[in-house]
Design an enzyme around this catalytic site. Structure first.
Site, PDB file in Angstrom:
ATOM      1  N   CYS A  79       0.925  -1.050   0.021  1.00  0.00           N
ATOM      2  CA  CYS A  79       0.025  -0.014  -0.087  1.00  0.00           C
ATOM      3  C   CYS A  79       0.870   1.344  -0.008  1.00  0.00           C
ATOM      4  O   CYS A  79       1.369   1.530   0.938  1.00  0.00           O
ATOM      5  CB  CYS A  79      -0.922   0.048   0.971  1.00  0.00           C
ATOM      6  SG  CYS A  79      -1.959   1.463   1.193  1.00  0.00           S
ATOM      7  N   GLU A 126      -5.002  -8.804  -0.595  1.00  0.00           N
ATOM      8  CA  GLU A 126      -4.889  -8.663   0.927  1.00  0.00           C
ATOM      9  C   GLU A 126      -3.936  -7.337   1.346  1.00  0.00           C
ATOM     10  O   GLU A 126      -3.215  -6.901   0.432  1.00  0.00           O
ATOM     11  CB  GLU A 126      -3.905  -9.685   1.270  1.00  0.00           C
ATOM     12  CG  GLU A 126      -4.002  -9.757   2.830  1.00  0.00           C
ATOM     13  CD  GLU A 126      -2.561  -9.286   3.437  1.00  0.00           C
ATOM     14  OE1 GLU A 126      -2.127  -8.835   4.615  1.00  0.00           O
ATOM     15  OE2 GLU A 126      -1.661  -8.593   2.551  1.00  0.00           O
ATOM     16  N   ARG A 170      -3.993  -9.018  14.597  1.00  0.00           N
ATOM     17  CA  ARG A 170      -3.202  -8.802  13.294  1.00  0.00           C
ATOM     18  C   ARG A 170      -4.734  -8.400  12.341  1.00  0.00           C
ATOM     19  O   ARG A 170      -5.096  -9.394  11.701  1.00  0.00           O
ATOM     20  CB  ARG A 170      -2.596  -9.461  12.697  1.00  0.00           C
ATOM     21  CG  ARG A 170      -1.808  -9.375  11.514  1.00  0.00           C
ATOM     22  CD  ARG A 170      -0.814 -10.259  10.950  1.00  0.00           C
ATOM     23  NE  ARG A 170       0.105  -9.834  10.007  1.00  0.00           N
ATOM     24  CZ  ARG A 170       1.406  -9.408  10.225  1.00  0.00           C
ATOM     25  NH1 ARG A 170       1.719  -9.259  11.718  1.00  0.00           N
ATOM     26  NH2 ARG A 170       2.280  -9.271   9.498  1.00  0.00           N
ATOM     27  N   ARG A 172      -6.285  -7.419   9.018  1.00  0.00           N
ATOM     28  CA  ARG A 172      -6.227  -6.984   7.770  1.00  0.00           C
ATOM     29  C   ARG A 172      -7.313  -7.020   6.801  1.00  0.00           C
ATOM     30  O   ARG A 172      -8.271  -7.765   7.248  1.00  0.00           O
ATOM     31  CB  ARG A 172      -5.259  -8.150   7.079  1.00  0.00           C
ATOM     32  CG  ARG A 172      -3.858  -8.133   7.653  1.00  0.00           C
ATOM     33  CD  ARG A 172      -2.908  -7.056   7.321  1.00  0.00           C
ATOM     34  NE  ARG A 172      -1.599  -6.995   7.674  1.00  0.00           N
ATOM     35  CZ  ARG A 172      -1.148  -6.471   9.145  1.00  0.00           C
ATOM     36  NH1 ARG A 172      -1.882  -5.901   9.677  1.00  0.00           N
ATOM     37  NH2 ARG A 172       0.087  -6.302   9.328  1.00  0.00           N
TER      38      ARG A 172
END
Length: 349
Positions: A79, A126, A170, A172
């Site tokens: 990203c 992802e 975590r 995502r």
């Protein structure tokens, strides 16, 4: 309605060490093309998956037409900041819009370029949770518009906490798209309800598991003292945390034990290990070993770690929670129409 089939093909873009591949391979898929530019990640990838075909490096230099046909495109794309001018302004200047605008130049648009050229039956993307809120949501709106309006795919997306599968927090975002309307919705997946704790990934140090040098040693397979913080580093972390607390900031090291859930493992873990430090009673705390990091991401102990600790920490910190990917992959498979599957004659891996 869902269909069933024996196998499907996929390509693995921004592959890293193959965490996404592992999930889709476990769901019955066969990889026909891989792209990853980092030489150390490629070393780990090849050690675990072999190399029957060359691994492409910089995807921006790969002609889409040279990529084998495939059923599913996989990409854990980096990203980077997105920026776009208004479409109307571009049209008035005679400039291309959307992902065809070279000035946008982000790696997501490399994914879009390949989807446009190869028209896979489905894709799986992802990224970090903050992709949704980046630039006040404009980044994500561009991505959604590109995938739906420009490429014509039917998509669903969901932020999932890897802590439902492994003992670390975590979050995502997972974006799933199908070329045809199938009714698949990643939001309908039933996620695990029972959470695990760090005891499930830590070396037991009681002789119940074999020695894995250099991570563990001796008759009890105890963690090497290499992973215990030096007095100097431990003092610095404590003092640094105290200064931030006094200033009202949130920085602090993450000291954990076997019954805890860890913070998010990051690619910077090799620097000081501050986000996940394992308490050792009267001793200074220690870092996780690379094997424990692999387990924390859901990799089985058969996963080969051929690189230095520094590179291993970076790789696992940048990877995906494999069981989360596997669940989504297994849920997607029944929606891949059998008759449209790419011939296995194209398989090169």
């Amino acid at each position: 309605m869902p269909h069933s089939q024996d196998t499907f093909t996929f390509i693995d873009l921004f592959a890293g060490i193959g965490g996404i591949r592992r999930g889709f391979q476990d769901a019955g898929g066969t990889c026909v093309f891989t792209s990853e530019w980092n030489k150390y990640s490629v070393q780990t990838y090849v050690a675990n998956f072999g190399q029957d075909a060359p691994i492409a490096g910089d995807i921006t230099q790969v002609e889409a037409e040279s990529i084998p046909d495939h059923d599913v495109l996989l990409a854990g794309f980096p990203c980077q900041p997105f920026s776009t001018a208004g479409v109307s302004t571009k049209n008035s200047l005679g400039r291309p819009t959307g992902f065809r605008d070279e000035t946008q130049g982000t790696l997501f648009f490399e994914v879009a370029r390949i989807i446009d050229a190869k028209r896979p039956m489905a894709f799986f993307l992802e990224n970090v949770k903050n992709l949704v809120s980046h630039d006040h949501g404009r980044t994500f709106r561009i991505i959604l518009r590109t995938l739906t309006e420009e490429l014509g795919y039917h998509i669903s997306y969901r932020v999932i906490d890897g802590g439902l599968f492994v003992p670390q927090h975590r979050e995502r975002i997972y974006i799933v798209g199908f070329r045809e309307e199938t009714g698949f919705d990643v939001n309908s997946l039933v996620l695990p309800s029972e959470r695990s704790v760090l005891a499930s990934v830590l070396h037991p140090q009681d002789g119940s598991e074999g020695v894995e040098y250099p991570y563990t040693q001796g008759a009890q397979a105890r963690v090497s003292d290499t992973y215990t913080l030096s007095d100097r580093l431990w003092a610095w972390l404590q003092n640094h945390a105290a200064k931030h607390r006094a200033a009202g900031n949130g920085f602090g090291f993450g000291l954990v034990g076997p019954e805890d859930v860890a913070r998010t493992l990051s690619a910077r873990y090799y620097k000081d290990g501050s986000e996940i430090l394992v308490g050792q009673g009267g001793k200074n705390p220690r870092r996780l070993t690379p094997r424990e990091c692999a387990r924390l991401m859901g990799f089985e102990d058969s996963f080969v770690i051929p690189v230095s600790d520094t590179q291993a920490y970076r790789q696992f910190g940048n990877s995906v929670v494999v069981p989360a990917v596997r669940l989504i992959a297994q849920s997607m498979v029944p929606y891949l129409p059998r008759l449209d599957l790419v011939s296995r004659e194209n398989v090169t891996w």
